[in-house]
Design a protein around this motif. Structure first.
Motif, short mmCIF file in Angstrom:
data_model
loop_
_atom_site.label_atom_id
_atom_site.label_comp_id
_atom_site.label_asym_id
_atom_site.label_seq_id
_atom_site.Cartn_x
_atom_site.Cartn_y
_atom_site.Cartn_z
N ILE A 1 0.86 -1.18 0.00
CA ILE A 1 0.00 0.00 0.00
C ILE A 1 0.89 1.23 0.00
N LYS A 2 0.78 2.02 -1.06
CA LYS A 2 1.63 3.21 -1.15
C LYS A 2 0.78 4.46 -0.96
N LEU A 3 1.19 5.27 -0.01
CA LEU A 3 0.45 6.49 0.33
C LEU A 3 1.11 7.70 -0.30
N TYR A 4 0.32 8.52 -0.99
CA TYR A 4 0.81 9.75 -1.60
C TYR A 4 0.12 10.93 -0.93
N TYR A 5 0.92 11.86 -0.46
CA TYR A 5 0.39 12.98 0.31
C TYR A 5 0.13 14.19 -0.58
N ASP A 6 -0.55 15.16 -0.01
CA ASP A 6 -0.76 16.42 -0.72
C ASP A 6 0.59 17.00 -1.15
N SER A 7 0.66 17.52 -2.35
CA SER A 7 1.95 17.98 -2.88
C SER A 7 2.53 19.12 -2.05
N LYS A 8 1.68 19.89 -1.39
CA LYS A 8 2.17 20.99 -0.57
C LYS A 8 2.90 20.50 0.69
N SER A 9 2.74 19.21 1.01
CA SER A 9 3.39 18.66 2.21
C SER A 9 4.88 18.47 2.02
N GLY A 10 5.30 18.28 0.77
CA GLY A 10 6.70 17.96 0.52
C GLY A 10 7.10 16.57 0.96
N GLU A 11 6.13 15.77 1.41
CA GLU A 11 6.43 14.42 1.90
C GLU A 11 6.57 13.44 0.74
N LYS A 12 7.55 12.56 0.86
CA LYS A 12 7.68 11.48 -0.12
C LYS A 12 6.60 10.43 0.13
N PRO A 13 6.22 9.68 -0.91
CA PRO A 13 5.26 8.60 -0.68
C PRO A 13 5.80 7.60 0.34
N GLN A 14 4.89 7.01 1.10
CA GLN A 14 5.26 6.04 2.11
C GLN A 14 4.64 4.69 1.77
N THR A 15 5.38 3.62 2.02
CA THR A 15 4.89 2.28 1.69
C THR A 15 4.56 1.50 2.95
N LEU A 16 3.38 0.87 2.94
CA LEU A 16 2.95 -0.01 4.03
C LEU A 16 2.78 -1.41 3.45
N TYR A 17 2.93 -2.41 4.31
CA TYR A 17 2.71 -3.79 3.87
C TYR A 17 1.61 -4.39 4.73
N HIS A 18 0.69 -5.06 4.07
CA HIS A 18 -0.42 -5.66 4.80
C HIS A 18 -0.70 -7.06 4.27
N HIS A 19 -0.82 -8.02 5.21
CA HIS A 19 -1.14 -9.39 4.82
C HIS A 19 -2.65 -9.57 4.73
N LEU A 20 -3.13 -9.87 3.53
CA LEU A 20 -4.55 -10.17 3.36
C LEU A 20 -4.89 -11.45 4.10
N ARG A 21 -5.83 -11.39 5.05
CA ARG A 21 -6.27 -12.55 5.80
C ARG A 21 -7.63 -13.00 5.30
N LEU A 22 -7.71 -14.25 4.91
CA LEU A 22 -9.00 -14.84 4.55
C LEU A 22 -9.50 -15.76 5.65
N HIS A 23 -8.57 -16.35 6.40
CA HIS A 23 -8.91 -17.38 7.38
C HIS A 23 -8.63 -16.86 8.79
N PRO A 24 -9.46 -17.29 9.76
CA PRO A 24 -9.23 -16.86 11.15
C PRO A 24 -7.84 -17.27 11.60
#
Ligand code: SLL
Length: 172
Positions: free
Chosen positions: A108-131
């Motif tokens: 999951i890559k997050l892109y911020y408002d351009s006025k923030s000057g922040e670089k995109p940030q990457t998150l990792y998430h494991h899709l869970r189908l089973h309990p």
């Protein structure tokens, strides 16, 4: 631009997945969905209790498993806001709905408002189908409502934001 010295702004958000097994009652496999698909699921990024985050988070790119057609999904806040125009209930989340049979890691890559000057940030998430509880009771609790949820609560820190972005962050 100038930064606001000594100021930290935190904005809470939630990301993760919600999955439901197909069944014959309330979640039948839709026509056209391959027979080996066992679940419907969604991956999302949104504000706590559906609060607005579109003013600071402008785009989210979900990278799904390569076995899924069109596995790069890019969602713009601008597009959702246009679709929301004139609607009573507004969509507040960056969300992808899918069906499938297997678990995998979603980037999951997050892109911020351009006025923030922040670089995109990457998150990792494991899709869970089973309990995935350790005990049967934990697994049963997770099956409540027939859903397996895997949600992470996060806080986005903006450290000494640019003045222009600070105004955006605090005028909501
Ligand atoms: C596994 N390493 O073997 C994982 C891969 C891939 C899941 C899981 C396909 C969906 C589609 C799908 O669910 N892939 O064909 O649209 O468990």
């Amino acid at each position: 631009g100038k930064r606001v010295k000594g100021v930290q702004i935190y904005r809470p958000f939630v990301y993760g997945t919600t999955a439901r097994p197909f069944n014959d009652t309330d979640n039948p496999r839709p026509a056209g969905v391959p027979l080996d698909h066992t679940h419907s699921w969604q991956v999302f990024v949104k504000g706590i209790e559906d609060t607005d985050i579109f003013y600071w988070l402008r785009r989210v790119q979900f990278k799904l498993h390569e076995s899924i057609p069109n596995h790069l999904r890019t969602i713009d806040a601008e597009t959702i806001m246009k679709e929301n125009e004139g609607k009573g209930k507004k969509q507040r989340a960056f969300v992808v709905n899918e069906t499938g049979w297997g678990e995998f890691e979603i980037t999951i890559k997050l892109y911020y408002d351009s006025k923030s000057g922040e670089k995109p940030q990457t998150l990792y998430h494991h899709l869970r189908l089973h309990p995935y509880g350790r005990t049967e009771a934990e697994k049963e609790a997770m099956r409540n409502g027939g859903e397996v949820i895997a949600w992470t609560y996060e806080e986005q820190l903006f450290n000494e934001p640019f003045e222009e972005f600070y105004k955006i962050l605090t005028s909501g």
